[in-house]
Design a protein around this motif. Structure first.
Motif, PDB file in Angstrom:
ATOM      1  N   ARG A 174       0.664  -1.517   0.097  1.00 18.44           N
ATOM      2  CA  ARG A 174      -0.098   0.135   0.219  1.00 18.44           C
ATOM      3  C   ARG A 174       0.993   1.189   0.273  1.00 18.44           C
ATOM      4  O   ARG A 174       0.385   2.256  -0.758  1.00 18.44           O
ATOM      5  N   LEU A 234       1.140   3.800  -2.964  1.00 22.67           N
ATOM      6  CA  LEU A 234       0.849   5.570  -2.390  1.00 22.67           C
ATOM      7  C   LEU A 234       1.835   6.090  -3.021  1.00 22.67           C
ATOM      8  O   LEU A 234       1.795   7.392  -3.536  1.00 22.67           O
ATOM      9  N   MET A 286       1.735   9.602  -5.862  1.00 26.07           N
ATOM     10  CA  MET A 286       2.160  10.650  -5.951  1.00 26.07           C
ATOM     11  C   MET A 286       3.137  10.993  -6.085  1.00 26.07           C
ATOM     12  O   MET A 286       3.248  12.219  -7.287  1.00 26.07           O
ATOM     13  N   PHE A 343      -3.410   4.959  -6.761  1.00 20.85           N
ATOM     14  CA  PHE A 343      -4.537   5.814  -5.323  1.00 20.85           C
ATOM     15  C   PHE A 343      -5.561   4.568  -4.674  1.00 20.85           C
ATOM     16  O   PHE A 343      -5.937   4.590  -3.500  1.00 20.85           O
ATOM     17  N   SER A 380      -3.555   1.591  -3.061  1.00 21.79           N
ATOM     18  CA  SER A 380      -3.400   2.025  -1.593  1.00 21.79           C
ATOM     19  C   SER A 380      -4.414   2.530  -1.451  1.00 21.79           C
ATOM     20  O   SER A 380      -4.928   1.870   0.436  1.00 21.79           O
ATOM     21  N   SER A 381      -6.067   3.498  -1.358  1.00 23.01           N
ATOM     22  CA  SER A 381      -6.470   3.534   0.196  1.00 23.01           C
ATOM     23  C   SER A 381      -7.643   3.823  -1.518  1.00 23.01           C
ATOM     24  O   SER A 381      -7.956   5.292  -1.931  1.00 23.01           O
ATOM     25  N   ARG A 385     -10.201   5.427   0.275  1.00 22.54           N
ATOM     26  CA  ARG A 385     -10.182   6.867   0.817  1.00 22.54           C
ATOM     27  C   ARG A 385      -9.933   8.346  -0.037  1.00 22.54           C
ATOM     28  O   ARG A 385     -10.397   9.286  -0.914  1.00 22.54           O
ATOM     29  N   LEU A 386      -8.221   8.222  -0.714  1.00 22.58           N
ATOM     30  CA  LEU A 386      -7.523   8.704  -1.549  1.00 22.58           C
ATOM     31  C   LEU A 386      -7.915   9.039  -2.613  1.00 22.58           C
ATOM     32  O   LEU A 386      -7.952   9.473  -3.278  1.00 22.58           O
ATOM     33  N   HIS A 387      -8.161   8.147  -3.495  1.00 25.15           N
ATOM     34  CA  HIS A 387      -9.036   7.067  -4.713  1.00 25.15           C
ATOM     35  C   HIS A 387      -9.942   8.596  -4.843  1.00 25.15           C
ATOM     36  O   HIS A 387     -10.153   9.268  -5.813  1.00 25.15           O
ATOM     37  N   TRP A 440     -11.085  10.500  -3.759  1.00 25.08           N
ATOM     38  CA  TRP A 440     -10.611  12.420  -3.566  1.00 25.08           C
ATOM     39  C   TRP A 440     -10.209  12.928  -4.518  1.00 25.08           C
ATOM     40  O   TRP A 440     -10.080  14.114  -4.656  1.00 25.08           O
ATOM     41  N   PHE A 441      -8.809  12.234  -4.753  1.00 24.76           N
ATOM     42  CA  PHE A 441      -8.538  12.364  -6.272  1.00 24.76           C
ATOM     43  C   PHE A 441      -9.232  12.343  -6.549  1.00 24.76           C
ATOM     44  O   PHE A 441      -8.949  13.358  -8.506  1.00 24.76           O
ATOM     45  N   THR A 485     -10.847  16.151  -7.261  1.00 23.89           N
ATOM     46  CA  THR A 485      -9.928  17.553  -7.567  1.00 23.89           C
ATOM     47  C   THR A 485     -10.346  17.665  -8.384  1.00 23.89           C
ATOM     48  O   THR A 485     -11.266  17.313 -10.371  1.00 23.89           O
TER      49      THR A 485
END
Length: 138
Positions: free
Chosen positions: A9, A13, A17, A45, A48-49, A51-53, A55-56, A59
Motif C-alpha cells: 500500500r 501510494l 504521488m 491511489f 493504496s486507499s 479514500r485517497l482514490h 479524493w483524487f 479534484t
C-alpha cells in the motif's frame, strides 16, 4: 515489522504521488503528458486507499484532464496537433543523437508512426470542448 500488504500500500501510494506530481508538472511543461500520469495516479491511489482514490477523482485537475478523455470525448484537433508537434520535436532531438544508428532510427520512426496512428485512428476527435461539470458556471 511492516506486513507485506501494508508495504505494498505504501509502494502504491509512493508511485501514485510521483505520478500526480509528474502529471501536474505536465500541465505547464509541454514534454510531460498530463492524462497518462493522472490515470496512473488514480490507479495507484485506488490500490493504496479507496479514500485517497475518491479524493483524487473529485479534484478539479482530474475532472478537467481525465474525465473528458475517459468519457470518450477525446481531444480536439488543436490538442492532437500540439501533442504531435511536441512528440515530433522530442523525437527529432533523439533522432539527431541516433544519426549513426540505423536500428535506433528505425525504432524511433516506428514509434512515431504508431503515435500518429493512435492519435488519428484511436483517440476520438471532438469538435468543441466538453460541457462544463462546474455547477458555478450555470
Amino acid at each position: 515489522m511492516i506486513s507485506a500488504n501494508r508495504l505494498m500500500r505504501y509502494l502504491w501510494l509512493g508511485v501514485g504521488m510521483t505520478a500526480l506530481a509528474l502529471g501536474t508538472a505536465g500541465i505547464v511543461l509541454p514534454l510531460l503528458p498530463t492524462v497518462p500520469f493522472y490515470l496512473l495516479a488514480a490507479f495507484c491511489f485506488a490500490k493504496s486507499s479507496e479514500r485517497l482514490h475518491r479524493w483524487f477523482a473529485a479534484t478539479k485537475l482530474y475532472q478537467k484532464y481525465v474525465v473528458p478523455f475517459n468519457d470518450g470525448n477525446g481531444m480536439t484537433w488543436q490538442a492532437k496537433l500540439k501533442t504531435m508537434a511536441l512528440v515530433t520535436a522530442v523525437m527529432s532531438v533523439s533522432g539527431y543523437f541516433l544519426a549513426d544508428n540505423r536500428t535506433g532510427l528505425m525504432m524511433l520512426g516506428g514509434a512515431w508512426l504508431i503515435q500518429c496512428a493512435v492519435m488519428v485512428f484511436f483517440v476520438k476527435t471532438r469538435r468543441t470542448p466538453p460541457p462544463s461539470t462546474d455547477q458555478c458556471a450555470k
